[in-house]
Design a protein around this motif. Sequence first.
Motif, PDB file in Angstrom:
ATOM      1  N   LEU A   1      85.584 117.315  67.382  1.00 28.05           N
ATOM      2  CA  LEU A   1      86.421 117.472  66.195  1.00 28.05           C
ATOM      3  C   LEU A   1      85.589 118.201  65.162  1.00 28.05           C
ATOM      4  O   LEU A   1      84.407 117.896  64.985  1.00 28.05           O
ATOM      5  CB  LEU A   1      86.802 116.079  65.696  1.00 28.05           C
ATOM      6  CG  LEU A   1      87.838 115.921  64.597  1.00 28.05           C
ATOM      7  CD1 LEU A   1      89.209 116.370  65.102  1.00 28.05           C
ATOM      8  CD2 LEU A   1      87.904 114.456  64.168  1.00 28.05           C
ATOM      9  N   VAL A   2      86.173 119.168  64.475  1.00 32.90           N
ATOM     10  CA  VAL A   2      85.376 119.939  63.529  1.00 32.90           C
ATOM     11  C   VAL A   2      86.188 120.358  62.316  1.00 32.90           C
ATOM     12  O   VAL A   2      87.386 120.650  62.408  1.00 32.90           O
ATOM     13  CB  VAL A   2      84.779 121.197  64.217  1.00 32.90           C
ATOM     14  CG1 VAL A   2      85.869 122.157  64.662  1.00 32.90           C
ATOM     15  CG2 VAL A   2      83.773 121.903  63.326  1.00 32.90           C
ATOM     16  N   LEU A   3      85.522 120.354  61.168  1.00 33.40           N
ATOM     17  CA  LEU A   3      86.057 120.919  59.934  1.00 33.40           C
ATOM     18  C   LEU A   3      85.171 122.095  59.573  1.00 33.40           C
ATOM     19  O   LEU A   3      83.946 121.954  59.487  1.00 33.40           O
ATOM     20  CB  LEU A   3      86.026 119.891  58.803  1.00 33.40           C
ATOM     21  CG  LEU A   3      86.466 120.412  57.430  1.00 33.40           C
ATOM     22  CD1 LEU A   3      87.988 120.544  57.382  1.00 33.40           C
ATOM     23  CD2 LEU A   3      85.968 119.495  56.314  1.00 33.40           C
TER      24      LEU A   3
ATOM     25  N   ARG B   1      90.537 125.814  50.673  1.00 32.20           N
ATOM     26  CA  ARG B   1      91.038 125.773  52.037  1.00 32.20           C
ATOM     27  C   ARG B   1      89.902 125.546  53.029  1.00 32.20           C
ATOM     28  O   ARG B   1      88.748 125.827  52.763  1.00 32.20           O
ATOM     29  CB  ARG B   1      91.782 127.065  52.391  1.00 32.20           C
ATOM     30  CG  ARG B   1      90.863 128.269  52.525  1.00 32.20           C
ATOM     31  CD  ARG B   1      91.640 129.541  52.856  1.00 32.20           C
ATOM     32  NE  ARG B   1      92.434 129.988  51.723  1.00 32.20           N
ATOM     33  CZ  ARG B   1      93.758 130.052  51.721  1.00 32.20           C
ATOM     34  NH1 ARG B   1      94.452 129.692  52.785  1.00 32.20           N
ATOM     35  NH2 ARG B   1      94.399 130.473  50.650  1.00 32.20           N
ATOM     36  N   ALA B   2      90.260 125.012  54.199  1.00 32.26           N
ATOM     37  CA  ALA B   2      89.315 124.850  55.296  1.00 32.26           C
ATOM     38  C   ALA B   2      90.118 124.884  56.587  1.00 32.26           C
ATOM     39  O   ALA B   2      91.357 124.873  56.568  1.00 32.26           O
ATOM     40  CB  ALA B   2      88.540 123.540  55.157  1.00 32.26           C
TER      41      ALA B   2
ATOM     42  N   LEU C   1      94.488 122.554  54.556  1.00 36.38           N
ATOM     43  CA  LEU C   1      93.811 122.625  55.847  1.00 36.38           C
ATOM     44  C   LEU C   1      94.654 123.461  56.792  1.00 36.38           C
ATOM     45  O   LEU C   1      95.885 123.333  56.832  1.00 36.38           O
ATOM     46  CB  LEU C   1      93.602 121.224  56.425  1.00 36.38           C
ATOM     47  CG  LEU C   1      92.598 120.337  55.680  1.00 36.38           C
ATOM     48  CD1 LEU C   1      92.558 118.946  56.311  1.00 36.38           C
ATOM     49  CD2 LEU C   1      91.209 120.956  55.686  1.00 36.38           C
ATOM     50  N   GLU C   2      94.000 124.314  57.564  1.00 38.62           N
ATOM     51  CA  GLU C   2      94.689 125.223  58.463  1.00 38.62           C
ATOM     52  C   GLU C   2      94.306 124.946  59.911  1.00 38.62           C
ATOM     53  O   GLU C   2      93.155 124.603  60.206  1.00 38.62           O
ATOM     54  CB  GLU C   2      94.364 126.675  58.093  1.00 38.62           C
ATOM     55  CG  GLU C   2      94.787 127.036  56.675  1.00 38.62           C
ATOM     56  CD  GLU C   2      94.432 128.461  56.289  1.00 38.62           C
ATOM     57  OE1 GLU C   2      93.667 129.113  57.040  1.00 38.62           O
ATOM     58  OE2 GLU C   2      94.910 128.925  55.241  1.00 38.62           O
ATOM     59  N   LEU C   3      95.253 125.094  60.803  1.00 38.70           N
ATOM     60  CA  LEU C   3      95.077 124.880  62.230  1.00 38.70           C
ATOM     61  C   LEU C   3      95.699 126.072  62.937  1.00 38.70           C
ATOM     62  O   LEU C   3      96.851 126.422  62.662  1.00 38.70           O
ATOM     63  CB  LEU C   3      95.755 123.567  62.639  1.00 38.70           C
ATOM     64  CG  LEU C   3      95.662 123.056  64.062  1.00 38.70           C
ATOM     65  CD1 LEU C   3      95.955 121.547  64.085  1.00 38.70           C
ATOM     66  CD2 LEU C   3      96.605 123.760  65.026  1.00 38.70           C
TER      67      LEU C   3
ATOM     68  N   HIS D   1      99.299 126.679  61.411  1.00 37.01           N
ATOM     69  CA  HIS D   1      99.852 125.431  60.897  1.00 37.01           C
ATOM     70  C   HIS D   1      99.059 125.027  59.659  1.00 37.01           C
ATOM     71  O   HIS D   1      97.847 125.267  59.592  1.00 37.01           O
ATOM     72  CB  HIS D   1      99.752 124.315  61.937  1.00 37.01           C
ATOM     73  CG  HIS D   1     100.594 124.541  63.150  1.00 37.01           C
ATOM     74  ND1 HIS D   1     101.820 123.951  63.329  1.00 37.01           N
ATOM     75  CD2 HIS D   1     100.386 125.298  64.259  1.00 37.01           C
ATOM     76  CE1 HIS D   1     102.330 124.328  64.493  1.00 37.01           C
ATOM     77  NE2 HIS D   1     101.472 125.144  65.075  1.00 37.01           N
ATOM     78  N   VAL D   2      99.725 124.399  58.704  1.00 42.84           N
ATOM     79  CA  VAL D   2      99.085 124.049  57.434  1.00 42.84           C
ATOM     80  C   VAL D   2      99.432 122.627  57.039  1.00 42.84           C
ATOM     81  O   VAL D   2     100.576 122.180  57.222  1.00 42.84           O
ATOM     82  CB  VAL D   2      99.518 125.026  56.309  1.00 42.84           C
ATOM     83  CG1 VAL D   2      99.016 124.547  54.955  1.00 42.84           C
ATOM     84  CG2 VAL D   2      99.014 126.436  56.601  1.00 42.84           C
ATOM     85  N   ARG D   3      98.445 121.922  56.499  1.00 43.70           N
ATOM     86  CA  ARG D   3      98.708 120.628  55.887  1.00 43.70           C
ATOM     87  C   ARG D   3      98.114 120.633  54.490  1.00 43.70           C
ATOM     88  O   ARG D   3      96.966 121.044  54.294  1.00 43.70           O
ATOM     89  CB  ARG D   3      98.105 119.492  56.718  1.00 43.70           C
ATOM     90  CG  ARG D   3      98.386 118.120  56.114  1.00 43.70           C
ATOM     91  CD  ARG D   3      98.271 117.018  57.117  1.00 43.70           C
ATOM     92  NE  ARG D   3      98.200 115.710  56.468  1.00 43.70           N
ATOM     93  CZ  ARG D   3      98.156 114.559  57.114  1.00 43.70           C
ATOM     94  NH1 ARG D   3      98.185 114.540  58.433  1.00 43.70           N
ATOM     95  NH2 ARG D   3      98.073 113.426  56.456  1.00 43.70           N
ATOM     96  N   ARG D   4      98.903 120.186  53.524  1.00 48.23           N
ATOM     97  CA  ARG D   4      98.486 120.169  52.128  1.00 48.23           C
ATOM     98  C   ARG D   4      97.976 118.787  51.739  1.00 48.23           C
ATOM     99  O   ARG D   4      98.419 117.773  52.275  1.00 48.23           O
ATOM    100  CB  ARG D   4      99.662 120.540  51.236  1.00 48.23           C
ATOM    101  CG  ARG D   4     100.212 121.947  51.468  1.00 48.23           C
ATOM    102  CD  ARG D   4      99.577 122.944  50.563  1.00 48.23           C
ATOM    103  NE  ARG D   4      99.935 122.681  49.169  1.00 48.23           N
ATOM    104  CZ  ARG D   4      99.290 123.210  48.125  1.00 48.23           C
ATOM    105  NH1 ARG D   4      98.243 123.970  48.324  1.00 48.23           N
ATOM    106  NH2 ARG D   4      99.684 122.940  46.900  1.00 48.23           N
TER     107      ARG D   4
END
Length: 222
Positions: free
Chosen positions: A89-91, A100-101, A140-142, A180-183
Amino acid sequence: MNDHGGTHGPGITLTAGPLLMRPWREEDVPVLLKAYDDPAMRQWIRLPASTPEEAARWLELQHEGWKSGTRFSFAVTDTARGGELVGNLVLKRPGPGPERAEVGYWTAAWARGRGVAPQALEALTDWAFTAFADEGLVRLELLHQVDNEASCRVAEKAGYAFAELLSALPPEFPLDGHLHVRRAPSASASAPAPAPAPYDRVTAQRGEAEPGVSPAGSSDSR
């Protein structure tokens, strides 16, 4: 979440049910090599780890990421199975702005189908928005390739909404991709989201995704 090294220090651990996420260690090399000795995994990765030397270099890059504050990589272990190592798992925060990350992940072949990726990603997401709130992290972006349907499911389960279709860039990226994005929960629904940064497939590394029920991943290809 357990925190033994400050909000984002090298001693931090995260938890999600039976899963314990911790920084990678030298003694993880044999399991890392076993995980990478998998055709489905090799389909997506960009940095191989097929020899002890390559695995050692991979670990060195993870440690360097923690020191620089640009890459926070966790070994995902299952405490219900004696601490079995089941994934990565990585950020990643190497970008131009602190708001953003990017997240990335993979699941080892022997642990697929247990819901490892969504659980681990939820824990990473909660930690990231808490640990980096003071630095302005709100997005965060995926990323994954369109044929990675399982990675799409992981994103949806973890609350990462589809945001954009990314055009193919052959030959390195022969197919389109999904962003994909999560705020952050604290981000106001009425506030405009940060404008998407130009998508650089060399640095964003759309890679270790979960094809079918294989490596659970999005963009962690190095």
